[in-house]
Design an enzyme around this catalytic site. Structure first.
Site, PDB file in Angstrom:
ATOM      1  N   ARG A  79       0.836  -1.210   0.000  1.00 16.31           N
ATOM      2  CA  ARG A  79       0.000   0.000   0.000  1.00 16.31           C
ATOM      3  C   ARG A  79       0.876   1.268   0.000  1.00 16.31           C
ATOM      4  O   ARG A  79       0.560   2.248  -0.678  1.00 16.31           O
ATOM      5  CB  ARG A  79      -0.916  -0.015   1.232  1.00 16.31           C
ATOM      6  CG  ARG A  79      -1.872   1.148   1.245  1.00 16.31           C
ATOM      7  CD  ARG A  79      -2.964   0.972   2.283  1.00 16.31           C
ATOM      8  NE  ARG A  79      -3.931   2.040   2.176  1.00 16.31           N
ATOM      9  CZ  ARG A  79      -4.251   2.866   3.165  1.00 16.31           C
ATOM     10  NH1 ARG A  79      -3.699   2.717   4.368  1.00 16.31           N
ATOM     11  NH2 ARG A  79      -5.126   3.822   2.978  1.00 16.31           N
ATOM     12  N   HIS A  83       0.632   4.294  -2.674  1.00 11.16           N
ATOM     13  CA  HIS A  83       0.420   5.695  -2.286  1.00 11.16           C
ATOM     14  C   HIS A  83       1.606   6.564  -2.711  1.00 11.16           C
ATOM     15  O   HIS A  83       1.445   7.744  -2.967  1.00 11.16           O
ATOM     16  CB  HIS A  83       0.175   5.804  -0.776  1.00 11.16           C
ATOM     17  CG  HIS A  83      -1.223   5.452  -0.386  1.00 11.16           C
ATOM     18  ND1 HIS A  83      -1.943   6.143   0.557  1.00 11.16           N
ATOM     19  CD2 HIS A  83      -2.063   4.479  -0.821  1.00 11.16           C
ATOM     20  CE1 HIS A  83      -3.149   5.601   0.691  1.00 11.16           C
ATOM     21  NE2 HIS A  83      -3.237   4.585  -0.134  1.00 11.16           N
ATOM     22  N   ASN A 113      -3.045   9.515   4.358  1.00  8.88           N
ATOM     23  CA  ASN A 113      -1.891   8.643   4.593  1.00  8.88           C
ATOM     24  C   ASN A 113      -1.714   8.292   6.066  1.00  8.88           C
ATOM     25  O   ASN A 113      -0.777   7.574   6.423  1.00  8.88           O
ATOM     26  CB  ASN A 113      -0.605   9.298   4.073  1.00  8.88           C
ATOM     27  CG  ASN A 113      -0.521   9.213   2.553  1.00  8.88           C
ATOM     28  OD1 ASN A 113      -1.093   8.315   1.945  1.00  8.88           O
ATOM     29  ND2 ASN A 113       0.179  10.154   1.951  1.00  8.88           N
ATOM     30  N   HIS A 213      -5.964  -6.087  -2.642  1.00  5.73           N
ATOM     31  CA  HIS A 213      -6.844  -6.207  -1.468  1.00  5.73           C
ATOM     32  C   HIS A 213      -7.179  -7.676  -1.176  1.00  5.73           C
ATOM     33  O   HIS A 213      -8.134  -7.965  -0.490  1.00  5.73           O
ATOM     34  CB  HIS A 213      -8.128  -5.396  -1.666  1.00  5.73           C
ATOM     35  CG  HIS A 213      -7.905  -3.915  -1.602  1.00  5.73           C
ATOM     36  ND1 HIS A 213      -8.890  -3.000  -1.862  1.00  5.73           N
ATOM     37  CD2 HIS A 213      -6.807  -3.178  -1.290  1.00  5.73           C
ATOM     38  CE1 HIS A 213      -8.408  -1.769  -1.736  1.00  5.73           C
ATOM     39  NE2 HIS A 213      -7.148  -1.850  -1.391  1.00  5.73           N
TER      40      HIS A 213
HETATM   41  C1  HEM Z   1      -8.681   1.157  -6.490  1.00  3.69           C
HETATM   42  C2  HEM Z   1      -8.863   1.971  -5.529  1.00  3.69           C
HETATM   43  C3  HEM Z   1      -8.402   1.739  -4.111  1.00  3.69           C
HETATM   44  C4  HEM Z   1      -9.043   2.165  -2.997  1.00  3.69           C
HETATM   45  C5  HEM Z   1     -10.339   2.946  -2.949  1.00  3.69           C
HETATM   46  C6  HEM Z   1      -8.278   1.717  -1.862  1.00  3.69           C
HETATM   47  C7  HEM Z   1      -8.598   1.977  -0.550  1.00  3.69           C
HETATM   48  C8  HEM Z   1      -8.005   1.383   0.538  1.00  3.69           C
HETATM   49  C9  HEM Z   1      -8.418   1.575   1.902  1.00  3.69           C
HETATM   50  C10 HEM Z   1      -9.534   2.496   2.365  1.00  3.69           C
HETATM   51  C11 HEM Z   1      -7.644   0.775   2.680  1.00  3.69           C
HETATM   52  C12 HEM Z   1      -7.746   0.598   4.197  1.00  3.69           C
HETATM   53  C13 HEM Z   1      -6.819   1.519   4.939  1.00  3.69           C
HETATM   54  C14 HEM Z   1      -6.980   1.413   6.431  1.00  3.69           C
HETATM   55  O1  HEM Z   1      -8.098   1.501   6.926  1.00  3.69           O
HETATM   56  O2  HEM Z   1      -5.972   1.229   7.129  1.00  3.69           O
HETATM   57  C15 HEM Z   1      -6.728   0.090   1.799  1.00  3.69           C
HETATM   58  C16 HEM Z   1      -5.801  -0.827   2.209  1.00  3.69           C
HETATM   59  C17 HEM Z   1      -4.931  -1.464   1.357  1.00  3.69           C
HETATM   60  N1  HEM Z   1      -4.738  -1.175   0.025  1.00  3.69           N
HETATM   61 FE1  HEM Z   1      -5.975  -0.123  -1.140  1.00  3.69          FE
HETATM   62  N2  HEM Z   1      -7.191   1.026  -2.300  1.00  3.69           N
HETATM   63  C18 HEM Z   1      -7.210   1.022  -3.674  1.00  3.69           C
HETATM   64  C19 HEM Z   1      -6.246   0.478  -4.500  1.00  3.69           C
HETATM   65  C20 HEM Z   1      -5.130  -0.180  -4.069  1.00  3.69           C
HETATM   66  C21 HEM Z   1      -4.016  -0.571  -4.911  1.00  3.69           C
HETATM   67  C22 HEM Z   1      -3.884  -0.232  -6.402  1.00  3.69           C
HETATM   68  C23 HEM Z   1      -3.140  -1.250  -4.116  1.00  3.69           C
HETATM   69  C24 HEM Z   1      -1.806  -1.851  -4.464  1.00  3.69           C
HETATM   70  C25 HEM Z   1      -1.446  -2.252  -5.649  1.00  3.69           C
HETATM   71  C26 HEM Z   1      -3.728  -1.301  -2.784  1.00  3.69           C
HETATM   72  C27 HEM Z   1      -3.193  -1.968  -1.713  1.00  3.69           C
HETATM   73  C28 HEM Z   1      -3.748  -1.985  -0.452  1.00  3.69           C
HETATM   74  C29 HEM Z   1      -3.308  -2.881   0.605  1.00  3.69           C
HETATM   75  C30 HEM Z   1      -2.276  -3.997   0.472  1.00  3.69           C
HETATM   76  C31 HEM Z   1      -4.047  -2.538   1.744  1.00  3.69           C
HETATM   77  C32 HEM Z   1      -3.942  -3.173   3.145  1.00  3.69           C
HETATM   78  C33 HEM Z   1      -2.959  -2.356   3.963  1.00  3.69           C
HETATM   79  C34 HEM Z   1      -2.690  -2.902   5.348  1.00  3.69           C
HETATM   80  O3  HEM Z   1      -3.202  -3.933   5.730  1.00  3.69           O
HETATM   81  O4  HEM Z   1      -1.909  -2.234   6.064  1.00  3.69           O
HETATM   82  N3  HEM Z   1      -4.903  -0.610  -2.787  1.00  3.69           N
HETATM   83  N4  HEM Z   1      -6.956   0.487   0.505  1.00  3.69           N
END
Ligand code: HEM
Length: 347
Positions: A79, A83, A113, A213
């Protein structure tokens, strides 16, 4: 474990989910719209072959240790990479700390962030320190981040792909450039697509990269609207499986809940990088509205169905899409970039 169908995912899914909801709490706890339609600037897999041939091995020693000791570092680092790339390009601008006493906040301190995990920053800083000992002044933080993200995908069971290198670190890191460059959990497909297109990424890239995800966690605030008052209806989102809804409601009350509680994106295999994410979407087990939307929109649904059936296809497509994302807004040379000694401070 295979992706569940709506009927086969009964109590085991909810038990699994509950264990995670109860046991796992957050340990702590994105404008310059870089329109990048130009081809990437000469990144190459053997960029450090002469000056730092041990680079991947050094980074690998840190990522594998972190994977064992702090498994949340995996999803958190992927993530972090996302970002970073979406704001100012893949230039490690996300790693810069705000100068003490400065009014101008760095990217890292922007609201969107705030939930990036400290374990991800620690992983990159540890790797950088080791790399500096062997190859001082040679390797950018941006390249270390790209390599570490790949390592974690692979360590969690996902594909191994070559990482092209040659990124320089960026000189600009401003919180004000984050908001319009990072997608939100309630974004429609149109909104997500517009943002991805502005980075030179396609509808297919959106579906494939969202597959990240398949592991990791989200805080209640990111999906609580779906549980009680979906888009102002005062009803839960009808596109969420009722058992998942119930389990999530138990941990995430409408008002006054603990803001540290997190839920797994993938209730079936939360620490594995597999293609279960797509099967989950078809079974109404998506966590964020932006995830579930991918199976509701006729433009994205066919690809969701294909990837849910074919793990190899997902792995192949994810490797290609990560390389594409990793080339957004890449900087080369002293005019536009720097090589930092410490990733959190400009050179
Ligand atoms: C397409 C639109 C996307 C949206 C709206 C989105 C939104 C989010 C949100 C809201 C979270 C939760 C954050 C939290 O509450 O701590 C999250 C977590 C995460 N996102 Fe996305 N994301 C998107 C795309 C991506 C992309 C492109 C990647 C990587 C290639 C990604 C990788 C991750 C990962 C691995 C997590 C888990 C992080 C953790 O467990 O610490 N996301 N994302």
């Amino acid at each position: 474990m295979p992706a569940p169908s709506s009927s086969s995912s009964s109590s085991s899914v909810c038990t699994f989910l509950l264990i995670f909801l109860l046991a796992v709490r957050a340990s702590n706890c994105a404008a310059k719209a870089t329109k990048n339609t130009r081809p990437p600037r000469q990144l190459s897999a053997d960029y450090y072959a002469k000056k730092c041939p041990q680079l991947e091995q050094i980074v690998g020693s840190v990522t594998s240790q972190q994977f064992k000791e702090a498994p949340v570092s995996g999803p958190a680092t992927i993530r972090l990479f996302f970002h970073d790339c979406f704001v100012e390009g893949c230039d490690a601008s996300i790693l810069i700390s705000t100068k003490p006493g400065s009014k101008q906040l760095a990217e890292k301190d922007a609201e969107d962030n705030k939930d990036l995990r400290v374990e991800a920053f620690q992983t990159i800083n540890m790797a950088k320190e080791l790399v500096e000992r062997k190859c001082p002044g040679i390797v950018s933080c941006a390249d270390i981040l790209a390599v570490a993200a790949r390592d974690f995908v692979h360590l969690a069971g996902g594909p191994y792909y070559q990482v092209k290198k040659g990124r320089w670190d960026g000189k600009i890191s401003m919180a004000s450039r984050v908001q319009y460059n990072i997608p939100r959990a309630n974004f429609t497909i149109d909104q997500q697509l517009k943002l991805f297109n502005s980075k030179g990424l396609t509808l297919e890239d959106l579906v494939v990269l969202s597959g990240a995800h398949t592991f990791g966690f989200a805080h209640c605030k990111q999906f609580v609207g779906r549980l009680y008052n979906y888009r102002g209806t005062k009803q839960p989102d009808p596109d969420m499986d009722p058992r998942l809804l119930k389990a999530l409601q138990m941990s995430c009350p409408q008002f006054g809940g603990n803001s540290d509680i997190i839920a797994p994106f993938d209730v079936t295999t939360p620490f594995m990088f597999d293609h279960a994410y797509y099967g989950n979407l078809e079974a109404k087990l998506g966590l964020l509205a932006s995830d579930q939307a991918l199976v509701l929109d006729p433009r994205t649904k066919p690809l969701v169905q294909q990837l849910g059936k074919d793990k190899q296809k997902f792995f192949q497509a994810f490797s290609v899409a990560m390389e594409k994302m990793g080339s957004i807004g890449v900087k080369r040379g002293r005019r536009h970039g720097e090589k930092r000694r410490y990733c959190s401070m400009h050179a």
